[in-house]
Structures are given as structure tokens and as C-alpha cells.
Design a protein around this motif. Structure first.
Motif, PDB file in Angstrom:
ATOM      1  N   GLN A 108       0.833  -1.201   0.000  1.00  0.00           N
ATOM      2  CA  GLN A 108       0.000   0.000   0.000  1.00  0.00           C
ATOM      3  C   GLN A 108       0.872   1.258   0.000  1.00  0.00           C
ATOM      4  O   GLN A 108       1.767   1.408   0.834  1.00  0.00           O
ATOM      5  N   LEU A 109       0.576   2.153  -0.942  1.00  0.00           N
ATOM      6  CA  LEU A 109       1.248   3.444  -1.001  1.00  0.00           C
ATOM      7  C   LEU A 109       0.856   4.239   0.232  1.00  0.00           C
ATOM      8  O   LEU A 109      -0.312   4.555   0.427  1.00  0.00           O
ATOM      9  N   ALA A 110       1.838   4.568   1.075  1.00  0.00           N
ATOM     10  CA  ALA A 110       1.560   5.242   2.348  1.00  0.00           C
ATOM     11  C   ALA A 110       1.648   6.752   2.232  1.00  0.00           C
ATOM     12  O   ALA A 110       0.965   7.487   2.938  1.00  0.00           O
ATOM     13  N   GLY A 111       2.526   7.238   1.356  1.00  0.00           N
ATOM     14  CA  GLY A 111       2.723   8.670   1.195  1.00  0.00           C
ATOM     15  C   GLY A 111       3.812   8.924   0.183  1.00  0.00           C
ATOM     16  O   GLY A 111       4.429   7.984  -0.327  1.00  0.00           O
ATOM     17  N   PHE A 129      -0.038  12.036   2.259  1.00  0.00           N
ATOM     18  CA  PHE A 129       0.016  10.741   2.936  1.00  0.00           C
ATOM     19  C   PHE A 129      -1.359  10.093   2.917  1.00  0.00           C
ATOM     20  O   PHE A 129      -2.382  10.776   2.864  1.00  0.00           O
ATOM     21  N   ARG A 130      -1.354   8.776   2.920  1.00  0.00           N
ATOM     22  CA  ARG A 130      -2.579   7.992   3.079  1.00  0.00           C
ATOM     23  C   ARG A 130      -2.555   7.246   4.402  1.00  0.00           C
ATOM     24  O   ARG A 130      -3.595   6.890   4.927  1.00  0.00           O
ATOM     25  N   GLY A 134       3.315   8.597   6.864  1.00  0.00           N
ATOM     26  CA  GLY A 134       3.850   8.218   5.551  1.00  0.00           C
ATOM     27  C   GLY A 134       4.647   9.315   4.879  1.00  0.00           C
ATOM     28  O   GLY A 134       5.729   9.071   4.341  1.00  0.00           O
ATOM     29  N   SER A 135       4.136  10.546   4.898  1.00  0.00           N
ATOM     30  CA  SER A 135       4.864  11.640   4.245  1.00  0.00           C
ATOM     31  C   SER A 135       6.046  12.102   5.089  1.00  0.00           C
ATOM     32  O   SER A 135       7.063  12.530   4.550  1.00  0.00           O
ATOM     33  N   LYS A 136       5.930  12.005   6.410  1.00  0.00           N
ATOM     34  CA  LYS A 136       7.041  12.423   7.279  1.00  0.00           C
ATOM     35  C   LYS A 136       8.235  11.490   7.113  1.00  0.00           C
ATOM     36  O   LYS A 136       9.381  11.939   7.043  1.00  0.00           O
TER      37      LYS A 136
END
Length: 191
Positions: A108-111, A129-130, A134-136
Motif C-alpha cells: 500500500q502506497l503510504a505517502g 500521505f494515506r 507516511g509523508s514524514k
């Protein structure tokens, strides 16, 4: 639609960036100051994020799902990433200029972070992010990569409270142009 990739890269090389207005009309924008993410000891992040990193819950990838990152970045109530700008990002990606730096949790794409690479400049266009953090995690891992690859700077374009937590700082346009000139003369490889 065909895009003049060389002209678009020239625009970014001159210190401008593309954005769509509220009517989805694309335009070139400049700024009297820019926000940079530090690639030195000034880069910081919360201790809680250090725990997440130590747990190795996320893996990273480059361009595994470029379209997914572009769509994730554009998926907001109010966005400056129009359908035309998405198409431009796809054209830049196909020509080796635009990249997605992604975090994954399993399949799964997290970010991720969407950026344009020109020489030693990483110009961050957007992030999303999802999955929480995730983006951090993408930000920390991207900074590590840019350091390793000896990039000159990581341009985040505009300041916000989220970036400030990572040590982001503003510089005047004159200083930005000096760094940009240095970055354009650098031969860095992102991949």
C-alpha cells in the motif's frame, strides 16, 4: 496534448514554478523568498518520528507509483495541481525530470513527495500521505538520499508549519538564485 519539456525545465531553471489558479489556468510564479529543507545538521524531526523510523514500518521507492503520488498530492479540497499540470508532471517524469519519492507499507502506497530534479536541485512540488506518518518518513528518507547524492538544495517553495518542524528556513530570492546557479552546474544523479 504535447508539452515543451525543454521550455518547462528552463522555467524551473530560472527560479519559477507552475501552479494552477482557482479557475485551473496554469501560470508561472516566482517568489521574493523561498523555503528550503536543510540538508545539513539543521534538519530535524520529532522524537516520535524517530521511533516510527526505528520500527521500519515503511519501505521507500522511487517512481514505483508516480501517478499515484501525483493524484495523492492533487487530492485536496483546494488544489493548485490541475489536470493540465498533472499531464505536465507525467511528461516530465517520462523525460527523466520529475520523480516521486514514496513510502510503502507492504503493498500500500503510504505517502510520497513529488519533485523535479535539475542538476543538484530537488524542487519539491507537493507531498501527501494515506497512512499516518507516511509523508514524514518520506521527508526524512528523501533528505538522507539527497545528502548521499550530494544535492545542493531541497526547495520546498513555500513555508508551512509542517515544514517548519523539519527545520525549513526561508532565503531571499537573490540567495536562492546563487544556490540555483550552483545546483544547475552540479551533476547529481537522483536514482
Amino acid at each position: 496534448m504535447q508539452y515543451d519539456v525543454a521550455a518547462i525545465i528552463q522555467g524551473y531553471s530560472n527560479g519559477y514554478f507552475l501552479m494552477a489558479d482557482e479557475n485551473n489556468h496554469l501560470g508561472w510564479y516566482g517568489s521574493c523568498d523561498r523555503t528550503l529543507i536543510p540538508l545539513d545538521e539543521r534538519f530535524r524531526y520529532p522524537k516520535s518520528l524517530r521511533r516510527v523510523l526505528n520500527q521500519n514500518r515503511f519501505s521507500t521507492a522511487i517512481n514505483r507509483d508516480f501517478e499515484g503520488v501525483v493524484n495523492g498530492c492533487a487530492n485536496r479540497d483546494s488544489t493548485w495541481i490541475s489536470e493540465d499540470l498533472k499531464d505536465i508532471y507525467y511528461a516530465l517524469n517520462q523525460n527523466g525530470w520529475a520523480y516521486s519519492f514514496e513510502t510503502w507499507q507492504g503493498d500500500q502506497l503510504a505517502g510520497g513527495i513529488l519533485g523535479i530534479v535539475i542538476g543538484g536541485a530537488f524542487i519539491g512540488e507537493s507531498m501527501f500521505f494515506r497512512i499516518t506518518e507516511g509523508s514524514k518518513v518520506a521527508m526524512v528518507k528523501l533528505v538522507e538520499r539527497l545528502r548521499t547524492k550530494k544535492f545542493v538544495f531541497f526547495d520546498a517553495q513555500m513555508m508551512n508549519p509542517h515544514l517548519e518542524r523539519f527545520g525549513a528556513y526561508r532565503i531571499e530570492d537573490e540567495e536562492y538564485q546563487v544556490l540555483l546557479d550552483k545546483a544547475l552546474k552540479s551533476n547529481c544523479s537522483f536514482i
